[in-house]
Design an enzyme around this catalytic site. Structure first.
Site, short mmCIF file in Angstrom:
data_model
loop_
_atom_site.label_atom_id
_atom_site.label_comp_id
_atom_site.label_asym_id
_atom_site.label_seq_id
_atom_site.Cartn_x
_atom_site.Cartn_y
_atom_site.Cartn_z
N HIS A 23 0.53 -1.33 -0.59
CA HIS A 23 0.06 0.14 0.06
C HIS A 23 0.46 1.39 -0.16
O HIS A 23 1.90 1.36 0.22
CB HIS A 23 -0.89 0.27 1.41
CG HIS A 23 -2.01 0.92 1.04
ND1 HIS A 23 -2.17 2.22 1.48
CD2 HIS A 23 -3.39 0.81 0.25
CE1 HIS A 23 -3.04 3.44 0.74
NE2 HIS A 23 -3.91 1.90 0.41
N ASP A 66 -7.42 -5.27 0.30
CA ASP A 66 -7.93 -6.58 -1.11
C ASP A 66 -8.28 -8.28 -0.52
O ASP A 66 -8.18 -8.57 -1.80
CB ASP A 66 -7.40 -6.35 -2.17
CG ASP A 66 -8.14 -4.39 -2.58
OD1 ASP A 66 -9.25 -4.49 -2.27
OD2 ASP A 66 -7.95 -3.84 -3.32
N1 CMC Z 1 4.49 -7.52 -4.39
C1 CMC Z 1 5.64 -7.27 -5.26
N2 CMC Z 1 6.22 -6.30 -4.52
C2 CMC Z 1 5.87 -5.49 -4.07
C3 CMC Z 1 4.05 -5.47 -4.54
C4 CMC Z 1 3.98 -6.24 -4.64
N3 CMC Z 1 2.17 -6.64 -4.04
N4 CMC Z 1 4.12 -3.93 -4.13
C5 CMC Z 1 5.74 -3.10 -4.47
N5 CMC Z 1 6.44 -4.15 -5.03
C6 CMC Z 1 7.37 -3.76 -4.36
C7 CMC Z 1 7.50 -2.72 -5.98
O1 CMC Z 1 8.59 -3.70 -6.66
C8 CMC Z 1 9.03 -1.85 -5.15
O2 CMC Z 1 10.06 -2.28 -5.07
P1 CMC Z 1 11.44 -1.94 -5.57
O3 CMC Z 1 11.58 -0.70 -4.22
O4 CMC Z 1 12.51 -2.89 -5.23
O5 CMC Z 1 10.95 -1.36 -6.63
C9 CMC Z 1 8.23 -1.55 -3.86
O6 CMC Z 1 7.41 -2.76 -3.33
C10 CMC Z 1 7.48 -0.46 -3.77
O7 CMC Z 1 6.54 -0.30 -4.68
P2 CMC Z 1 5.89 0.73 -5.18
O8 CMC Z 1 5.26 0.22 -7.09
O9 CMC Z 1 6.62 1.61 -6.17
O10 CMC Z 1 4.87 1.32 -4.67
P3 CMC Z 1 3.74 2.33 -4.78
O11 CMC Z 1 2.93 2.59 -3.34
O12 CMC Z 1 3.89 3.24 -5.74
O13 CMC Z 1 2.57 1.69 -5.31
C11 CMC Z 1 0.40 -0.72 -4.43
C12 CMC Z 1 1.04 0.65 -3.84
C13 CMC Z 1 -0.13 -0.81 -4.11
C14 CMC Z 1 0.30 0.18 -6.13
C15 CMC Z 1 1.19 -1.67 -5.18
O14 CMC Z 1 2.22 -2.32 -2.96
C16 CMC Z 1 0.96 -2.57 -5.65
O15 CMC Z 1 0.89 -2.46 -6.85
N6 CMC Z 1 -0.03 -3.63 -5.12
C17 CMC Z 1 -0.47 -5.08 -5.80
C18 CMC Z 1 -2.13 -4.72 -5.79
C19 CMC Z 1 -3.06 -4.57 -4.90
O16 CMC Z 1 -3.07 -5.08 -3.76
N7 CMC Z 1 -3.37 -2.99 -4.52
C20 CMC Z 1 -4.61 -2.62 -3.59
C21 CMC Z 1 -4.19 -1.27 -2.56
S1 CMC Z 1 -5.27 -1.38 -0.99
C22 CMC Z 1 -7.21 -0.89 -2.23
C23 CMC Z 1 -6.92 -0.03 -2.73
O17 CMC Z 1 -5.90 1.37 -2.45
O18 CMC Z 1 -7.69 0.08 -4.03
#
Ligand code: CMC
Length: 431
Positions: free
Chosen positions: A308, A366
Site C-alpha cells: 500500500h 483486497d
Molecule cells: N508484490 C511484490 N512487490 C511489491 C508489491 C507486491 N504486491 N507491491 C510493491 N512491491 C515492491 C515494488 O516492486 C517496489 O520494489 P522496488 O523498490 O525494488 O522497486 C516496492 O515494493 C515499492 O512499490 P511501489 O510500486 O513503488 O509502491 P507504490 O506505493 O507505488 O504502490 C501499490 C502501492 C498498492 C500500487 C502496490 O503495492 C501494488 O501494486 N500492490 C498490488 C496491488 C494491490 O493490492 N492494490 C490494492 C491496494 S489497497 C486498495 C486500494 O487502494 O484500492
C-alpha cells in the site's frame, strides 16, 4: 486552511525564498508551494504524488506507520464493529454521527431513491451481455446525467444534495442490474422494506420465480464490507473525482470518472485480481513459486492484495476483513475453504520473508474481501463493482467538500518537458 506555523527556506541559484509551512491536525507538516512558480519561476516534480498534498480535507485521516484509519476522527475498527454503513455515510457526508432522528430521516431519504428511471433499463440493453459489470457501471453512472437533469447544477446546494442521495441510493440498484444483465437474468427491483445491504443482496440473488430470503449473517457481512471501503482520503479514484470536479463537471460525470479509475488492478481491481491469483496458486505447496516470482527483479509479477502506498505496518481494514472471512465461512459451514487456507499460508510466508518485511508490504483490504464475496455467491467480476458501490459515499463527501472550498481552482498539473523544442515541419517527400 491550517495556520502557518513555520517557514521553509528554499535557495535556488543563490536566491532565497520563504515558503509557509502548515501544521495539520495529523500527519506531516505541509510546505505551501502555491506561490513558488510565480516567485521563483520553477515547478516542483512529483509524479505519483508521493510527497504532494493536493488539497486540504477534514474527512478521513490515515497514519500509515500506526496502521490507523479515522473517519471524522472515529477509528475504522469501531465503525466496523459498532456502526453500520448508512450511519457511516451520514458521518462522512455531514461530519458528525447522527442522532436517532437524523439517522432515520437520512435512511428514509436514501431508501426513497433506490429505484432508477425506468428508461434506464433500455440503456442497459445496449451493452453486450458479456460486458464486465464495471464497464457497464462506468457507462450507466455517466448516463445518469442524461436522466437526472434536475440534479446536475453544482452551484445549487439543493441539487448537490439530491445528486448525493441519488448516487448513494441508486448505486446498489445499478451494480445489481449490471450483474443480472451479465448473467442473463431479469432485473430485480429494489425492496424498500430491506436495509441497504440486504436490499443489494436481494437485487443480486433473487429471481422472480421464487422466494428469496436474505441471510442476516450475510447482510451484516455485506454491510461491514461496505463500511470498510467507504472512504480512504486522497487515493487515485478520489483524486480523479476531485480533478474531474475541479472543472465544474456534473456529479454523475465525476463519479463515473472515479469508477473508471477504481477499476485498475493497482487500485480497486485488486480484489478480483487477488482472488484469481489465490485460485491460480491453488494449493499451499505452490506458494513459494509465486513468492519467488513476486521477488524477482526481472519479473513484473506482484502479489495482489499486498502493499500500500500509505500503510507501512498493516492495513487496519485487512485485519477486520480477515476476521470477517473467518466468521462468514464458518457460519456458512465452509471451514477448510482451500482458497482461505492458501491466503492464510501466503500471508504467513510472505510476512516471514525479508523482501516483504524490508519493503513494508502487508496484506491490504483486497486480500481477504474476495474470499468473503465469493462465499456469498458473487463471481469475481462483481468484486470491484461492490468496492465502487461502497466508495461512492467517499467520492461524494470529498466532491462536496471540494465544491464548498471558496479557493477552488481547476486542477492543472505542470510537467517536466523532455521533448523536442520548436522545429520546422518537413514535407513528407523530404523525410
Ligand atoms: N508484490 C511484490 N512487490 C511489491 C508489491 C507486491 N504486491 N507491491 C510493491 N512491491 C515492491 C515494488 O516492486 C517496489 O520494489 P522496488 O523498490 O525494488 O522497486 C516496492 O515494493 C515499492 O512499490 P511501489 O510500486 O513503488 O509502491 P507504490 O506505493 O507505488 O504502490 C501499490 C502501492 C498498492 C500500487 C502496490 O503495492 C501494488 O501494486 N500492490 C498490488 C496491488 C494491490 O493490492 N492494490 C490494492 C491496494 S489497497 C486498495 C486500494 O487502494 O484500492
Amino acid at each position: 486552511m491550517a495556520e502557518n506555523t513555520d517557514t521553509a527556506t528554499l535557495t535556488i541559484k543563490g536566491k532565497t525564498y520563504e515558503l509557509p509551512v502548515h501544521s495539520p491536525s495529523g500527519g506531516p507538516d505541509v510546505i505551501d508551494i502555491r506561490k513558488l512558480y510565480g516567485q521563483a519561476d520553477v515547478f516542483t516534480y512529483d509524479p505519483g504524488f508521493t510527497s504532494t498534498a493536493a488539497c486540504d480535507s477534514t474527512i478521513t485521516y490515515i497514519d500509515g506507520e500506526k496502521g490507523e484509519l479515522l473517519h471524522r476522527g472515529y477509528p475504522i475498527e469501531q465503525l466496523a464493529g459498532k456502526s453500520h454503513y448508512l450511519e457511516v455515510c451520514y458521518l462522512l457526508l455531514y461530519g458528525e454521527l447522527p442522532s436517532a432522528e437524523e439517522l432515520e430521516t437520512f435512511e428514509n431519504l436514501v431508501t426513497n431513491h433506490t429505484m432508477i428511471h425506468e428508461q434506464m433499463h433500455m440503456f442497459f440493453r445496449g451493452f453486450r451481455r458479456d460486458a464486465h459489470p464495471m464497464a457497464t457501471m462506468v457507462g450507466v453512472i455517466g448516463a445518469m446525467s442524461a436522466f437526472y437533469h434536475d440534479s446536475t447544477d453544482i452551484n445549487d446546494a439543493h441539487q448537490r444534495e439530491v445528486a448525493s442521495i441519488r448516487l448513494i441510493a441508486k448505486m446498489p440498484t445499478i451494480a445489481a442490474m449490471a450483474y443480472k444483465y451479465s448473467i442473463g437474468q431479469p432485473f430485480v427491483y429494489p425492496r424498500n422494506d430491506l436495509d441497504y445491504a440486504a436490499n443489494f443482496l436481494h437485487m443480486c440473488f433473487a429471481v422472480p420465480a421464487e422466494e428469496y430470503n436474505v441471510n442476516p449473517i450475510l447482510s451484516r457481512a455485506m454491510d461491514r464490507i461496505f463500511t470498510l471501503h467507504a472512504d480512504h482520503e486522497q487515493n487515485a479514484s478520489t483524486s480523479t473525482v476531485r480533478l474531474a470536479s475541479s472543472s465544474g463537471a456534473n456529479p454523475f460525470a465525476c463519479i463515473a470518472a472515479g469508477i473508471a479509475c477504481l477499476w485498475g488492478p493497482a487500485h480497486g481491481g485488486a480484489n478480483q485480481a487477488c482472488l484469481e491469483m489465490l485460485k491460480e496458486i491453488g494449493t499451499v505447496d505452490r506458494i513459494p513459486e509465486f513468492i519467488a516470482r513476486a521477488k524477482d527483479k526481472n519479473d513484473n509479477y506482484r502479489l495482489m492484495g499486498f502493499g500500500h502506498r500509505v500503510y507501512k505496518n498493516f492495513d487496519p481494514r485487512a485485519t477486520v476483513m480477515k476476521e470477517s472471512a473467518d466468521e462468514v465461512l464458518d457460519l456458512l459451514g465452509v471451514e477448510n475453504n482451500p482458497i482461505l487456507q492458501v491466503a492464510k499460508e501466503l500471508e504467513k510466508q510472505a510476512l516471514a520473508d525479508p523482501y516483504f518485511a524490508e519493503k513494508k508490504l502487508f496484506p491490504n483490504v483486497d486480500f481477504y474481501s474476495g474470499i468473503i464475496l465469493e462465499a456469498m455467491g458473487f463471481p469475481t467480476s462483481m468484486f470491484t463493482p461492490v468496492f465502487a458501490l461502497a466508495r461512492t459515499v467517499g467520492w461524494i463527501s470529498q466532491w462536496k467538500e471540494q465544491l464548498a472550498d471558496p479557493q477552488l481552482k481547476i486542477g492543472r498539473p505542470r510537467q517536466l518537458y523532455l521533448g523536442e523544442m520548436a522545429r520546422d515541419y518537413v514535407d513528407i517527400e523530404k523525410r
